[in-house]
Scaffold this motif. Structure first.
Motif, short mmCIF file in Angstrom:
data_model
loop_
_atom_site.label_atom_id
_atom_site.label_comp_id
_atom_site.label_asym_id
_atom_site.label_seq_id
_atom_site.Cartn_x
_atom_site.Cartn_y
_atom_site.Cartn_z
N VAL A 417 -42.01 16.50 7.05
CA VAL A 417 -40.43 16.43 7.07
C VAL A 417 -40.14 17.04 8.48
O VAL A 417 -40.36 18.01 8.82
CB VAL A 417 -39.82 17.17 5.80
N LEU A 418 -39.16 16.33 8.99
CA LEU A 418 -38.62 16.78 10.69
C LEU A 418 -37.02 17.10 10.43
O LEU A 418 -36.35 16.60 9.86
CB LEU A 418 -39.00 15.72 11.36
N GLY A 420 -33.48 16.56 11.52
CA GLY A 420 -32.88 15.09 11.84
C GLY A 420 -33.29 14.07 10.81
O GLY A 420 -32.31 13.20 10.80
N ASP A 421 -33.90 14.35 9.84
CA ASP A 421 -34.33 13.20 8.85
C ASP A 421 -33.27 13.36 7.84
O ASP A 421 -32.49 14.41 7.67
CB ASP A 421 -35.47 13.82 8.20
N LEU A 454 -36.50 9.23 2.68
CA LEU A 454 -35.50 9.82 4.06
C LEU A 454 -35.30 8.49 5.01
O LEU A 454 -36.10 7.75 4.95
CB LEU A 454 -36.30 10.97 4.67
N ILE A 455 -34.35 8.73 5.86
CA ILE A 455 -34.00 7.88 6.93
C ILE A 455 -34.57 8.72 8.03
O ILE A 455 -33.98 9.76 8.49
CB ILE A 455 -32.59 7.48 7.02
N ARG A 456 -35.36 8.23 8.95
CA ARG A 456 -35.82 8.72 10.37
C ARG A 456 -35.64 7.75 11.29
O ARG A 456 -36.26 6.63 11.51
CB ARG A 456 -37.22 9.13 10.25
N ARG A 457 -34.53 8.09 12.23
CA ARG A 457 -34.47 7.38 13.56
C ARG A 457 -34.04 5.93 13.02
O ARG A 457 -34.51 5.03 13.54
CB ARG A 457 -35.40 7.25 14.46
N LEU A 461 -38.13 5.69 5.00
CA LEU A 461 -39.54 6.31 5.06
C LEU A 461 -39.65 7.11 3.65
O LEU A 461 -38.73 7.70 3.12
CB LEU A 461 -39.78 7.04 6.22
#
Length: 469
Positions: A417-418, A420-421, A454-457, A461
């Protein structure tokens, strides 16, 4: 009396002398395939409008170095770009006596004139009946009759290890023959647009510029594929070539003949692979299937009741071992066909009937905070806050929490997990706001494995989370 040592020496000497004969007996004889197949194979010479950039070595700079489509380019003497006449060359083959022939789309793309040359030196101007960039196939026709033609394999039983033969015009050397074996089946090679509708046949047959669009034969003399791409770092063959399988060719040719265009089956889902942690969290005994990460709101999958977090295990009776396999199967399904789809949902297998849509009809879909939150998911090592209206609108979601911080060494950090996610689901619980995220976290138990959506960029995902014991 002959000693045991002498007998052993004589035995190995006999084997050595017999080895060439044994090897010769085990190798196939390709002469009959070449004799019967070559008359139907053609060299294709394409003339492009002046000033138009045909696919040539200069264009290759825009294509990934390791994966290039291939055909020969021969231009005239250097001239100003607006006056330069560009010529490209490839291969093809007749599929019927009345003049229909197959080649690659990239061979004839943007062509002004297409000339077909046969091995008996006859030449014809060809009409482009239709093209399909997604499969890199094109159907042409010449005004002639009683032409030699090749048959496409009907059984679809090609296997790894089988001998295969290619005929084409590498580097302009007409009707050259190379042979090898099938080294893999169902290779996924996504296009520049990320589309993945062709389960390529991988071979170690020596393929070079000029072979593009030519046939790949089995030992029965049937066409099992159309040569399309090579894996290379030098521009020449290194023993990794890829052919479009006969099953795809049959489907595309039939549609191009009938309507001049190709429509594919379409589900309206974004998918990803299932890794070991995700498999455990979904109740699977091993990584398998295609995990639905997102659905088009009005797509066939959504209308049938499929949900984000479902894992597709079988589609229309065919196993889906990896996510890359699903587009291959769906793409060959006729639009408006209703098929059974076996999924895993909430640790239970379930079958849903889905009416497949058409890709051309539904071409594609596009998929700041008022108050900061505190660390409300401490067990996961996340600092989150509610996603603001701007983020919700941008990502097309109705709710979620934005990850502000990931604690080093935490469960979330280990899972990838990063900051911004945007988290939209934990386990089977939708996450609409911080409160729903807190409730979902509180229900987790030590040792649990759960999926996190999650939504990433901008892209959906799934990540597998495994809590510590």
């Amino acid at each position: 009396m002959i000693s045991r040592r002498t007998l052993s020496t004589l035995f190995f000497l006999c084997l050595t002398l017999a080895a060439p004969g044994l090897a010769a007996q085990s190798l196939p004889d390709f002469r009959e395939i070449v004799k019967s197949g070559s008359p139907a194979v053609v060299k294709i010479v394409v003339q492009h409008p002046p000033g138009r950039s045909a696919s040539n070595p200069h264009d290759m700079e825009e294509i990934p170095e390791y994966l290039r489509r291939f055909f020969e380019f021969r231009g005239q003497q250097p001239q100003p770009p607006q006056q330069r006449q560009r010529m490209s060359m490839g291969s093809g083959f007749f599929i019927s006596a009345d003049g229909y022939l197959v080649t690659n789309n990239h061979v004839v793309e943007g062509a002004e004139n297409v000339l077909v040359r046969m091995i008996d030196r006859r030449e014809f101007e060809a009409e482009v009946v239709g093209t399909d960039p997604r499969s890199d196939l094109a159907l042409l026709r010449v005004e002639a009759s009683s032409l030699p033609y090749l048959r496409l394999e009907a059984s679809d039983e090609l296997e790894v290890g089988e001998w295969v033969v290619a005929i084409g015009s590498p580097f302009g050397l007409d009707y050259s023959v190379t042979a090898g074996i099938v080294s893999a089946m169902g290779r996924s090679l996504p296009t520049e647009q990320g589309e993945n509708y062709v389960p390529f046949v991988q071979t170690d047959v020596a393929i070079n510029p000029g072979n593009s669009g030519g046939p790949l034969f089995n030992l029965n003399g049937e066409v099992v594929g159309v040569n399309s791409q090579i894996f290379t770092r030098s521009g020449g063959s290194i023993g990794l070539s890829f052919a479009i399988p006969a099953s795809v060719v049959r489907n595309v040719v039939a549609q191009l003949k009938e309507s001049g265009r190709v429509t594919r089956g379409w589900l309206g889902v974004t998918i990803q692979d299932v890794d070991k942690t995700l498999a455990e969290s979904f109740g699977l005994d091993r990584p398998q299937g295609a995990l639905i990460a997102q659905l088009a709101g009005d797509g066939p999958a959504a209308r049938a009741g499929l949900e984000a977090g479902d894992v597709i295990l079988r589609f229309d009776g065919k196993d889906i071992p990896t996510s890359a396999e699903l587009p291959h199967v769906v793409g060959l399904t006729a639009p408006d066909t209703t098929v059974p789809v076996e999924i895993m949902r909430d640790h239970k297998r379930k079958t849903v009937r889905v009416k497949v849509g058409g890709l051309d009809a539904d071409d594609s879909y596009a998929l700041s905070s008022d108050r900061a939150g505190e660390d409300r998911g401490g067990r996961l090592g996340l600092v989150v806050e509610e996603a603001g209206p701007e983020a919700l609108e941008r990502f097309g979601i109705s709710g979620g929490v934005l990850v502000r911080q990931v604690s080093p060494g935490s469960v979330a950090a280990e899972s990838g997990v990063l900051p911004g996610d945007v988290i939209t689901m934990l386990g089977s619980t939708p996450v609409k706001d911080v409160a729903s995220f807190e409730r979902a976290v509180s229900r987790l138990e030590a040792g649990d494995s759960v999926p996190l959506r999650l939504i990433r960029r901008g892209a959906p995902l799934f990540i597998g989370l495994k809590l510590r014991d």
